[in-house]
Design an enzyme around this catalytic site. Structure first.
Site, PDB file in Angstrom:
ATOM      1  N   LYS A   1     -84.335  23.442 -63.942  1.00  0.00           N
ATOM      2  CA  LYS A   1     -84.238  24.027 -65.271  1.00  0.00           C
ATOM      3  C   LYS A   1     -85.613  24.301 -65.874  1.00  0.00           C
ATOM      4  O   LYS A   1     -85.934  23.891 -66.973  1.00  0.00           O
ATOM      5  CB  LYS A   1     -83.390  23.172 -66.222  1.00  0.00           C
TER       6      LYS A   1
ATOM      7  N   ASP B   1     -84.041  16.547 -65.363  1.00  0.00           N
ATOM      8  CA  ASP B   1     -84.693  17.836 -65.531  1.00  0.00           C
ATOM      9  C   ASP B   1     -86.145  17.760 -65.096  1.00  0.00           C
ATOM     10  O   ASP B   1     -86.738  16.686 -65.002  1.00  0.00           O
ATOM     11  CB  ASP B   1     -84.591  18.298 -66.983  1.00  0.00           C
TER      12      ASP B   1
ATOM     13  N   MET C   1     -88.586  26.333 -76.171  1.00  0.00           N
ATOM     14  CA  MET C   1     -88.517  27.169 -74.980  1.00  0.00           C
ATOM     15  C   MET C   1     -89.090  28.543 -75.232  1.00  0.00           C
ATOM     16  O   MET C   1     -88.548  29.550 -74.950  1.00  0.00           O
ATOM     17  CB  MET C   1     -87.087  27.258 -74.487  1.00  0.00           C
TER      18      MET C   1
END
Length: 174
Positions: free
Chosen positions: A60, A38, A174
């Site tokens: 991502k 990632d 996030m």
């Protein structure tokens, strides 16, 4: 004679520093023949992979171009079918908002052996770095781990009333 399918390890890289990797994660990275990682994986951690290891950044990052999940799944499958030892390296712990369930289910459906290697979560690493416990007797008796991601542009609203409890520590991802 065709090679036996390889194994895919879904590995948590922890919060970024190489010295916070678990021993199992370190061994997986050091033994990788293909590393799908990632965007948040540090150069320090990437340097632990063998020089001959195929390294593919899978993106991502919210709001930025990245590989679609279906593409990542097919890539893991293709590399495993070549007989490679594949590591899918994710920041933090792959079981906390890391799509590990989707990836493992896809690979299992195609007969590929998988192993989930947990990592140190960002919540516990941040708490340690700043010197406060996530739970503390008499003050915080509950830990709420939640994501602040949106669905179709709107914040998903269910369950936020629990965050208002003064005895709840909230860790937003996030």
């Amino acid at each position: 004679m065709p090679r036996e399918p390889g194994k895919v390890r879904l590995v948590g890289a922890g919060p970024g520093a190489a010295d916070l990797l678990t021993v199992r994660a370190l061994r997986a990275i050091e033994g990788a023949e293909a590393l799908l990682y990632d965007a948040l994986i540090s150069d320090e951690v990437l340097a632990l992979a063998p020089a001959a290891c195929l390294k593919i950044q899978t993106g991502k990052r919210a709001g930025r171009p990245s590989l679609r999940q279906e593409t990542i799944n097919r890539l893991m499958l293709r590399l495993a079918h070549r007989g490679l030892n594949v590591v899918r390296l994710k920041g933090g712990d792959p079981s906390i908002f890391g799509r590990v369930g989707e990836e493992a289910a896809f690979l299992h459906a195609h007969g590929i052996e998988t192993e989930v290697v947990p990592g140190v979560t960002a919540a516990s690493a941040a708490a340690a770095q700043f010197g406060f416990p996530l739970t503390h007797r008499g003050e915080a008796r509950r830990l709420l781990v939640a994501t602040a991601t949106t669905k179709e542009g709107a914040l998903v609203g269910a369950g936020w009333s629990q965050a208002a409890d003064p005895q709840t520590t909230v860790a937003l991802y996030m």
